[in-house]
Design an enzyme around this catalytic site. Sequence first.
Site, PDB file in Angstrom:
ATOM      1  CE  LYS A 172     -29.314 -10.722 -52.013  1.00 18.24           C
ATOM      2  NZ  LYS A 172     -30.338  -9.625 -52.143  1.00 18.24           N
ATOM      3  CD  GLN A 198     -33.696  -9.125 -51.301  1.00 18.05           C
ATOM      4  OE1 GLN A 198     -32.473  -9.206 -51.112  1.00 18.05           O
ATOM      5  NE2 GLN A 198     -33.850  -9.031 -52.786  1.00 18.05           N
ATOM      6  CG  ASP A 200     -27.924  -3.629 -51.824  1.00 19.02           C
ATOM      7  OD1 ASP A 200     -27.456  -4.388 -52.809  1.00 19.02           O
ATOM      8  OD2 ASP A 200     -28.768  -3.543 -51.088  1.00 19.02           O
TER       9      ASP A 200
HETATM   10  N1  GUN Z   1     -33.873  -6.547 -55.031  1.00 20.14           N
HETATM   11  C1  GUN Z   1     -33.495  -6.978 -56.284  1.00 20.14           C
HETATM   12  N2  GUN Z   1     -32.176  -6.624 -56.493  1.00 20.14           N
HETATM   13  C2  GUN Z   1     -31.678  -6.408 -55.378  1.00 20.14           C
HETATM   14  C3  GUN Z   1     -30.434  -5.662 -54.882  1.00 20.14           C
HETATM   15  O1  GUN Z   1     -29.339  -5.751 -55.787  1.00 20.14           O
HETATM   16  N3  GUN Z   1     -30.165  -5.568 -53.680  1.00 20.14           N
HETATM   17  C4  GUN Z   1     -31.280  -5.396 -52.912  1.00 20.14           C
HETATM   18  N4  GUN Z   1     -31.125  -4.868 -51.527  1.00 20.14           N
HETATM   19  N5  GUN Z   1     -32.481  -5.801 -53.194  1.00 20.14           N
HETATM   20  C5  GUN Z   1     -32.670  -6.202 -54.535  1.00 20.14           C
END
Ligand code: GUN
Length: 289
Positions: free
Chosen positions: A53, A97, A120
Amino acid sequence: MSAKLLDGKALASRVKETVRCDAEQLTASGVVPGLAVVLVGDDPASRIYVRNKEKNCQELGIRSEVYHLPATTTQAELNALIQKLNADAKINGILVQLPLPAPLREEEVTYLIKPEKDVDGFHPFNLGRLLRGEDGICPCTPAGIMALIKESGIKVCGRECVVVGRSNIVGKPVAQLLLQEHGTVTICHSRTRDLSAMIRRADLLVVAVGKAGLVEGTMVKPGAVVIDVGMNRLPSGKVVGDVDFSSVSKVAGAITPVPGGVGPMTIAMLMKNTVRAALLQNQDKLGKN
Ligand code: GUN
């Protein structure tokens, strides 16, 4: 293999190029889009996702701040960081995350992030808007799946759509988006009685379970569109999806590869959500037109 390959990597590159242009324009107008990513603990997969990211932000001209907290972080400490980021005008998007290490509570964090910074799309406000079919911030993986389907010219209207997996991150929101496109949607899960029979009905199948090789060629309707959201690391180190690619690609009409299918689309949508959030949060400054 007879199935058409749905190339998420290629589409993600195109989406990111438009995001890069949008970020450049915003920056020229005095608004630098900013994303804060919070990682708690040392889960190896999460570390890779967070680094990815950060790298994408750099490439697209989005300012990123990564907060790497120890696994011993308390809920109060994590909440305090979220509150600080909520109040920081330079931060337009906040992503924590998941999964969080125990005993930290995901719901508490999800509710705490300001809905307009929830890139998200997990906050109940944003999920509520999604349920109502209103414009808002949409969860990244489901949005990426829909973009891939649309770009590939695949029709959803009136078709049997089967979603395997009922997570808040993928299964439930993607089912909702397929319904909005007038698909006839069935959600299957671990207690579904005859999963093979359900899967065989699908004109469009989305699999988001986290079990390598769950769906085999014999279970799929000839010509079906198969979207594989799984990312499973085998003992050999190879990463595979939830769908057995070699057998299913002989039967399906179209299929996403793993890697290179849904994964790159998720990150492209996160970048898109961040730049959109920056735009919406600064409409006064930018002058509405
Ligand atoms: N962990 C796995 N997929 C995601 C996601 O799309 N967003 C977040 N914040 N954590 C994740």
